[in-house]
Design a protein around this motif. Structure first.
Motif, PDB file in Angstrom:
ATOM      1  N   LYS A 151       0.827  -1.174  -0.025  1.00  0.00           N
ATOM      2  CA  LYS A 151       0.016   0.038   0.167  1.00  0.00           C
ATOM      3  C   LYS A 151       1.026   1.229   0.068  1.00  0.00           C
ATOM      4  O   LYS A 151       1.518   1.413   0.763  1.00  0.00           O
ATOM      5  CB  LYS A 151      -0.813  -0.119   1.246  1.00  0.00           C
ATOM      6  N   PRO A 152       0.964   2.244  -1.016  1.00  0.00           N
ATOM      7  CA  PRO A 152       1.313   3.435  -0.982  1.00  0.00           C
ATOM      8  C   PRO A 152       1.186   4.316   0.122  1.00  0.00           C
ATOM      9  O   PRO A 152      -0.151   4.252   0.255  1.00  0.00           O
ATOM     10  CB  PRO A 152       1.342   3.878  -2.546  1.00  0.00           C
ATOM     11  N   PHE A 153       1.922   4.912   0.858  1.00  0.00           N
ATOM     12  CA  PHE A 153       1.693   5.566   1.721  1.00  0.00           C
ATOM     13  C   PHE A 153       1.516   7.121   1.601  1.00  0.00           C
ATOM     14  O   PHE A 153       2.611   7.694   1.005  1.00  0.00           O
ATOM     15  CB  PHE A 153       2.715   5.424   3.072  1.00  0.00           C
ATOM     16  N   LYS A 154       0.260   7.801   1.953  1.00  0.00           N
ATOM     17  CA  LYS A 154       0.269   9.396   1.819  1.00  0.00           C
ATOM     18  C   LYS A 154       0.394   9.481  -0.035  1.00  0.00           C
ATOM     19  O   LYS A 154       0.924  10.712  -0.273  1.00  0.00           O
ATOM     20  CB  LYS A 154       1.087  10.046   2.421  1.00  0.00           C
ATOM     21  N   LEU A 155      -0.169   8.715  -0.596  1.00  0.00           N
ATOM     22  CA  LEU A 155      -0.139   8.941  -2.181  1.00  0.00           C
ATOM     23  C   LEU A 155      -0.700  10.077  -2.688  1.00  0.00           C
ATOM     24  O   LEU A 155      -0.387  11.042  -3.279  1.00  0.00           O
ATOM     25  CB  LEU A 155      -0.569   7.736  -2.687  1.00  0.00           C
ATOM     26  N   ALA A 156      -2.176  10.235  -2.061  1.00  0.00           N
ATOM     27  CA  ALA A 156      -2.823  11.422  -2.226  1.00  0.00           C
ATOM     28  C   ALA A 156      -2.380  12.783  -2.189  1.00  0.00           C
ATOM     29  O   ALA A 156      -2.440  13.722  -2.868  1.00  0.00           O
ATOM     30  CB  ALA A 156      -4.130  11.294  -1.564  1.00  0.00           C
ATOM     31  N   GLU A 157      -1.473  13.029  -0.641  1.00  0.00           N
ATOM     32  CA  GLU A 157      -0.820  14.171  -0.484  1.00  0.00           C
ATOM     33  C   GLU A 157       0.405  14.330  -1.298  1.00  0.00           C
ATOM     34  O   GLU A 157       0.740  15.408  -1.866  1.00  0.00           O
ATOM     35  CB  GLU A 157      -0.026  14.097   1.009  1.00  0.00           C
ATOM     36  N   HIS A 158       1.049  13.257  -1.644  1.00  0.00           N
ATOM     37  CA  HIS A 158       2.257  13.396  -2.772  1.00  0.00           C
ATOM     38  C   HIS A 158       1.858  13.981  -4.212  1.00  0.00           C
ATOM     39  O   HIS A 158       2.388  14.798  -4.739  1.00  0.00           O
ATOM     40  CB  HIS A 158       3.061  12.039  -2.895  1.00  0.00           C
ATOM     41  N   LEU A 159       0.645  13.345  -4.516  1.00  0.00           N
ATOM     42  CA  LEU A 159       0.160  13.758  -5.925  1.00  0.00           C
ATOM     43  C   LEU A 159      -0.558  15.138  -5.722  1.00  0.00           C
ATOM     44  O   LEU A 159      -0.460  15.980  -6.765  1.00  0.00           O
ATOM     45  CB  LEU A 159      -0.914  12.754  -6.352  1.00  0.00           C
ATOM     46  N   GLU A 160      -1.109  15.534  -4.656  1.00  0.00           N
ATOM     47  CA  GLU A 160      -1.444  16.911  -4.606  1.00  0.00           C
ATOM     48  C   GLU A 160      -0.247  17.726  -4.627  1.00  0.00           C
ATOM     49  O   GLU A 160      -0.392  18.738  -5.182  1.00  0.00           O
ATOM     50  CB  GLU A 160      -2.245  17.013  -3.245  1.00  0.00           C
ATOM     51  N   ARG A 161       0.813  17.527  -3.911  1.00  0.00           N
ATOM     52  CA  ARG A 161       1.958  18.413  -4.031  1.00  0.00           C
ATOM     53  C   ARG A 161       2.381  18.425  -5.602  1.00  0.00           C
ATOM     54  O   ARG A 161       2.748  19.735  -5.866  1.00  0.00           O
ATOM     55  CB  ARG A 161       3.006  17.904  -3.062  1.00  0.00           C
TER      56      ARG A 161
END
Lengths: 288, 288
Positions: free
Chosen positions: B48-58
Motif C-alpha cells: 500500500k502506497p503511503f500518503k499517495l494522495a498528499e504526494h500527488l496533490e503536491r
C-alpha cells in the motif's frame, strides 16, 4: 529519399553517430532523474566551431570537480562535431555538448565509475533579431538574489529550472533578460549572459567571486579590451552604479556581444550601441 | 523463464508498462537537457502506497505553478502503482514519480502544449541501517546558505546537483546529513529532510517562509503532535537554539522519523531517541 535526408539530423550519443529520432537515454540516467550533468553551448561559423578548446577546457574542469567522467579528447570531440556539421549540412550551427554522470549509482551520491552519457547535438543556429544589436536589449533586475555560497553557479550545469523561471519573470516584465544580484546586493550576471558596463572610459564586469559562470565570451571580451588598451576591471558594483553607466552590454557564446538600452525604467547610454561596445562588437566579429 | 522474470522489472512510461531495460527518454527531453522536471518519492508498506494522495496533490500544485502538464488522475496513478507493485512483486517499495515538461520547446522558455514525460518506478526499498533509529544520525551545518528568494526550493524538482554536492560535503565531514541555513541565518531544512527540535516541551520546526520543501512527513508529524496535544510551532530559529534543544529529529517519506544525536561537535539530547521523538516515531508507525 531526398525528403528523408532533409528531415533526418544526426547526433552523437555515447560513441555513435545516430539519427536524432533514435536518440534516447535510459530512464535511469542521472541527468534526467537528478540533474546530474553539465553542458556547453557554442556556435560554428562557416563550419568552424568557435572557441571549442576553451569550452572543452571549462567542461573538463567542471567534470573533474563534479567527478563525472569525460572520456573524449579534444581532438575526438572536434572530429565528431566536424562530422555532424558535414552530415547535417549546417555551417552556422548551434552546438551543444551534454555530459551526465550516466545511469545508476546511489541516488544523491557522487559514485565513481559510472558510465557517463555524452551527447553532442548540432542544430541550425537561430539568430537573435538583428534589430536588437542596433537598438539594444532591455533588462530588469530580478527579485531573486543568488546566494554567494551557491556551489554550482560557477559550473554550467543542466539544473536550469530556476533559469527558466527567471526568464519567465523577465518576459512577464516585458524584458529580454534579467539581471541577477547576489545576496551581497552586487550585480552578478544575467540569466544566460555575463554583464559589462563602460564607465569613465573603463570596461567593468563583475568579478568571479560574485559567484558567476566564467563565460568564454566574457574572457574573450576582456582579452579584446587588453589588446585595444581599453582599461578593464573585474569588480563588485551595485545596480546604482550600473544604471549610471555610459554603456552596458551582455555576452554569451550564442548572442556574442549584445548592447543594453534599458535597465528597469532607466535608459542606458546616449547612442546604442555605445562607442566602446561597438569597438568590442567589431573586434569580436574579426575573431570569428 | 524463471530467471528472466526475477531479473526483469517493470516501469510505467508515458502510458505504457514496459520492462525497465527498455525505459528511455528522448535526448531532447527537457528533463535531461534543462532539469525541467519535478518528482515525488514515497514508500509502500505491505503493497500500500503511503500518503499517495498528499504526494500527488503536491506534485499537481508544482506542475501547475511550473506549467508542466500532469495528465493522470489520482485513481489512474494509484492503479499504475498497484500494477507495478504486483508485476514487480515488491510489497515494500521505493516509488518514484517523475514528470518532465517533455521533448521540445524553446530552450529556457516555459512553452505550453509540450507532451510531458511521465515515469513511475517501483523498486525494492533499501532501508536505512536500523541502528540509526536507535543511535541517531549525525548532522553538520553546511557552509552553503540558501537564498531566501530561491524560487524553486519549495518545489521538489529534479535540479539536484547542488544536493549531491551538499551530501558529499556531509560525507567528507563524516556526517549523515547536512543542515541548510538560509541567508537570514535561520535553519531551513536538511539536504533531503525536514528538521524538528523539541524544546521546553514544544515541537518546533522551521516555518515554510524559511524557503523549504513542504514535506509530506513534516505535515504528518505536525498532525501527530496536534492529535497528541503536543504543542507545536512553525518558526524561525538559529543553530544556537537548535544545538541547545532537548531533542532533534529529521523526517522524509523514505526514512520516516530519524533521531539526531549530534550536530557539528555538539551532542544532542540525553537519550536517543528522546521521549517525544519516540512518541512521534511510534505514532507514525501506527499510521502505516
Amino acid at each position: 529519399m531526398h525528403s528523408i535526408s532533409i528531415m533526418t539530423k544526426f547526433i552523437f550519443l555515447n560513441g555513435r553517430i545516430i539519427p536524432d529520432t533514435e536518440g534516447s537515454v535510459s530512464t535511469d540516467d542521472r541527468g534526467f532523474l537528478y540533474g546530474d550533468g553539465i553542458y556547453e553551448t557554442l556556435r560554428s561559423y562557416d563550419g568552424k566551431p568557435f572557441k571549442l578548446a576553451e569550452h572543452l577546457e571549462r567542461m573538463r574542469h567542471s567534470a573533474k570537480q563534479l567527478r563525472i567522467l569525460f572520456e573524449y579528447t579534444n581532438t575526438e570531440i572536434s572530429e565528431i562535431i566536424k562530422t555532424l556539421i558535414d552530415k547535417n549540412n549546417i555551417q552556422d550551427a548551434y552546438i551543444r555538448i551534454t555530459l551526465s554522470r550516466g545511469a545508476g549509482g546511489g541516488r544523491l551520491q557522487m559514485d565513481d565509475n559510472i558510465e557517463p552519457t555524452t551527447l553532442i547535438q548540432v542544430k541550425p543556429f537561430s539568430p537573435y533579431d538583428s534589430k536588437l544589436y542596433d537598438e539594444g536589449m532591455t533588462l530588469v533586475v530580478s527579485d531573486y538574489r543568488r546566494s554567494t555560497t551557491c556551489p554550482i553557479s560557477h559550473y554550467k550545469t543542466t539544473n536550469l529550472l530556476k533559469s527558466i523561471l527567471l526568464k519567465e519573470e523577465a518576459k512577464t516584465k516585458s524584458a529580454h533578460e534579467a539581471i541577477i544580484l547576489n545576496t551581497d546586493s552586487y550585480v552578478a550576471e544575467c540569466v544566460v549572459s555575463n554583464i559589462f558596463m563602460v564607465s569613465g572610459g573603463s570596461v567593468i564586469t563583475p568579478s568571479l567571486d560574485t559567484n558567476i559562470l566564467p563565460g568564454i565570451t566574457r574572457i574573450t571580451v576582456l582579452d579584446i579590451c587588453k589588446n585595444k588598451s581599453i582599461p578593464i576591471s573585474e569588480n563588485h558594483f551595485t545596480t546604482d552604479r550600473l544604471i549610471k553607466a555610459n554603456e552596458v552590454f551582455i555576452t554569451n557564446s550564442l548572442m556574442e556581444i549584445m548592447p543594453v538600452s534599458k535597465i528597469d525604467n532607466y535608459k542606458i547610454g546616449k547612442v546604442i550601441p555605445g562607442m566602446i561596445t561597438q569597438q568590442v562588437m567589431s573586434a569580436y566579429k574579426r575573431l570569428i
